[in-house]
Design a protein around this motif. Sequence first.
Motif, mmCIF file in Angstrom:
data_model
loop_
_atom_site.group_PDB
_atom_site.id
_atom_site.type_symbol
_atom_site.label_atom_id
_atom_site.label_comp_id
_atom_site.label_asym_id
_atom_site.label_seq_id
_atom_site.Cartn_x
_atom_site.Cartn_y
_atom_site.Cartn_z
ATOM 1 N N ARG A 23 65.534 95.857 25.322
ATOM 2 C CA ARG A 23 64.423 96.196 24.425
ATOM 3 C C ARG A 23 64.934 96.864 23.150
ATOM 4 N N ARG A 24 65.926 97.715 23.274
ATOM 5 C CA ARG A 24 66.490 98.376 22.092
ATOM 6 C C ARG A 24 67.150 97.361 21.166
ATOM 7 N N HIS A 25 67.825 96.394 21.732
ATOM 8 C CA HIS A 25 68.477 95.368 20.920
ATOM 9 C C HIS A 25 67.445 94.511 20.190
ATOM 10 N N ILE A 26 66.357 94.140 20.887
ATOM 11 C CA ILE A 26 65.307 93.347 20.254
ATOM 12 C C ILE A 26 64.657 94.133 19.125
ATOM 13 N N ALA A 27 64.420 95.429 19.355
ATOM 14 C CA ALA A 27 63.812 96.258 18.301
ATOM 15 C C ALA A 27 64.733 96.363 17.095
ATOM 16 N N ALA A 28 66.040 96.486 17.329
ATOM 17 C CA ALA A 28 66.978 96.566 16.208
ATOM 18 C C ALA A 28 67.005 95.263 15.422
ATOM 19 N N LEU A 29 66.955 94.126 16.127
ATOM 20 C CA LEU A 29 66.938 92.845 15.428
ATOM 21 C C LEU A 29 65.656 92.680 14.619
ATOM 22 N N ASP A 30 64.525 93.119 15.187
ATOM 23 C CA ASP A 30 63.265 93.017 14.471
ATOM 24 C C ASP A 30 63.269 93.902 13.226
ATOM 25 N N ALA A 31 63.797 95.121 13.358
ATOM 26 C CA ALA A 31 63.866 96.005 12.187
ATOM 27 C C ALA A 31 64.793 95.432 11.123
ATOM 28 N N ARG A 32 65.878 94.846 11.545
ATOM 29 C CA ARG A 32 66.788 94.244 10.575
ATOM 30 C C ARG A 32 66.132 93.065 9.859
ATOM 31 N N HIS A 33 65.367 92.267 10.628
ATOM 32 C CA HIS A 33 64.678 91.130 10.010
ATOM 33 C C HIS A 33 63.611 91.602 9.016
ATOM 34 N N ARG A 34 62.855 92.644 9.401
ATOM 35 C CA ARG A 34 61.838 93.169 8.489
ATOM 36 C C ARG A 34 62.473 93.723 7.222
ATOM 37 N N ALA A 35 63.599 94.406 7.358
ATOM 38 C CA ALA A 35 64.269 94.955 6.172
ATOM 39 C C ALA A 35 64.747 93.843 5.248
ATOM 40 N N SER A 36 65.289 92.767 5.835
ATOM 41 C CA SER A 36 65.757 91.657 4.993
ATOM 42 C C SER A 36 64.588 90.966 4.286
ATOM 43 N N VAL A 37 63.437 90.809 5.000
ATOM 44 C CA VAL A 37 62.270 90.182 4.379
ATOM 45 C C VAL A 37 61.721 91.049 3.254
ATOM 46 N N LEU A 38 61.660 92.350 3.490
ATOM 47 C CA LEU A 38 61.153 93.247 2.454
ATOM 48 C C LEU A 38 62.054 93.259 1.226
ATOM 49 N N THR A 39 63.353 93.255 1.454
ATOM 50 C CA THR A 39 64.290 93.212 0.327
ATOM 51 C C THR A 39 64.113 91.934 -0.476
ATOM 52 N N SER A 40 63.943 90.820 0.207
ATOM 53 C CA SER A 40 63.750 89.546 -0.483
ATOM 54 C C SER A 40 62.443 89.538 -1.282
ATOM 55 N N VAL A 41 61.363 90.101 -0.696
ATOM 56 C CA VAL A 41 60.072 90.137 -1.395
ATOM 57 C C VAL A 41 60.158 91.016 -2.630
ATOM 58 N N VAL A 42 60.792 92.175 -2.520
ATOM 59 C CA VAL A 42 60.907 93.075 -3.671
ATOM 60 C C VAL A 42 61.713 92.416 -4.786
ATOM 61 N N ASP A 43 62.783 91.733 -4.419
ATOM 62 C CA ASP A 43 63.579 91.039 -5.439
ATOM 63 C C ASP A 43 62.757 89.943 -6.128
ATOM 64 N N SER A 44 61.973 89.217 -5.342
ATOM 65 C CA SER A 44 61.158 88.148 -5.928
ATOM 66 C C SER A 44 60.086 88.716 -6.866
ATOM 67 N N VAL A 45 59.441 89.803 -6.452
ATOM 68 C CA VAL A 45 58.421 90.420 -7.307
ATOM 69 C C VAL A 45 59.037 90.953 -8.584
ATOM 70 N N GLU A 46 60.176 91.601 -8.484
ATOM 71 C CA GLU A 46 60.842 92.132 -9.675
ATOM 72 C C GLU A 46 61.239 91.011 -10.630
ATOM 73 N N ASP A 47 61.757 89.933 -10.082
ATOM 74 C CA ASP A 47 62.157 88.811 -10.929
ATOM 75 C C ASP A 47 60.939 88.188 -11.617
ATOM 76 N N THR A 48 59.799 88.047 -10.901
ATOM 77 C CA THR A 48 58.595 87.446 -11.491
ATOM 78 C C THR A 48 58.027 88.304 -12.621
ATOM 79 N N VAL A 49 57.904 89.606 -12.363
ATOM 80 C CA VAL A 49 57.344 90.489 -13.391
ATOM 81 C C VAL A 49 58.268 90.545 -14.607
ATOM 82 N N THR A 50 59.549 90.572 -14.377
ATOM 83 C CA THR A 50 60.505 90.627 -15.489
ATOM 84 C C THR A 50 60.422 89.377 -16.344
ATOM 85 N N ARG A 51 60.320 88.222 -15.734
ATOM 86 C CA ARG A 51 60.223 86.978 -16.507
ATOM 87 C C ARG A 51 58.918 86.906 -17.305
#
Length: 384
Positions: free
Chosen positions: A322-350
């Motif tokens: 269960r701890r391993h699954i939670a760590a993988l889920d948190a890592r996936h959420r962090a990667s998705v959030l980072t990607s979304v923030v980068d996309s939003v920043e790039d859109t507003v900047t353009r």
Amino acid sequence: MTHLARRLEAPMSTTTSHPSEPDGPADGPARPARLIQNESTTEIPVHLLFRDEPDPAPLPLKPAVIARRQGTGEQPRLRRPAAVTPRPAPQVDADLAERPARVLPGAAGVLAGVCGAAGCVATTWWAGLLPPLALEALRLPAHAGAGLGPAQWAAYAGAGALGLFGFGGLARGRTGRAWVLDLFGRYRGTVRRSGLLWVNPLLLRRRVDVRLRHWRSEPVPAADASGVALRVVVQVVWRVRDTARATLGVEDHETYLRECVEAALTRVPVEMPGGTKGSTDAAAEALTRLVAADAAPVGLEVFSVQPLRVEYAPEVAAAMHRRHIAALDARHRASVLTSVVDSVEDTVTRLTMRGLVELDDYERKVLVRDLTVAFCAGRGETAP
């Protein structure tokens, strides 16, 4: 210490007075010199506290551990570190070492056995007990013997002993196998030769496999760097280097090697699969070094101790999963959030760089919020 602070806060005269001089009006009684009392009731003159004297040379102190009991107000005390005694190395009798045994070629045993058999036949002919068919087969003349007397029995005994020793001592040596010879509890040597050999039949023979061997263990208890219980299956590559010590130095050298591996796993942390390759190689190297050092005194040579399968112990497997699954889920959420923030920043900047829209702070915040929600919703729909 409180008593000392109160005395120091008391007003003192700007002029230093001798302890014998009175401090006050001439007609009043003579007042004693200003004194300060510490907690041990030792009186210290005030003028001795402010003397300008060089600091004494520091005393050399050996390394020590400073300990202080919490909440007691005690001053730190010096405590010498406990002496660490090195782990004693296993020792075996220094005189017990492998040496070649004295053996003869197999032809010598065959010759002695044939001579003994021929002596028995000749004694039987001498006693006149050889049947006619045997006389014809051996082409011996008929002889009327005097029967079995003391001389004939002695000849039988000598020929029979020679035949038994000749044929009874024959042995076949194989490549990769050795014999440890023992006579009445005393080591007499090791036979590593191959082919037909003659070995004294009075010697006790113990066969030892000296080939390169691979041993795959059962799941052995271990732990990782955090102390989590594991089960490890290891593969050990080893061989018997000194047959005398391996056979006579310990009761069972295979059991001894197994216990050495279990002891090494309690001292070396093992990582779960998926970790860095450097940590896995370091653990294998440390295990090999420890097991080889423990097995060398008993004549065993260890080449490699490699963990093959590492898994959590049954009592902690579910929780760690269960701890391993939670760590993988948190890592996936962090990667998705980072990607979304980068996309939003790039859109507003353009949009602002190209002059397509002019946004104030409020409008920029609203746009960023809407884009973030849209991108997160889109990533959630496309996520597997």
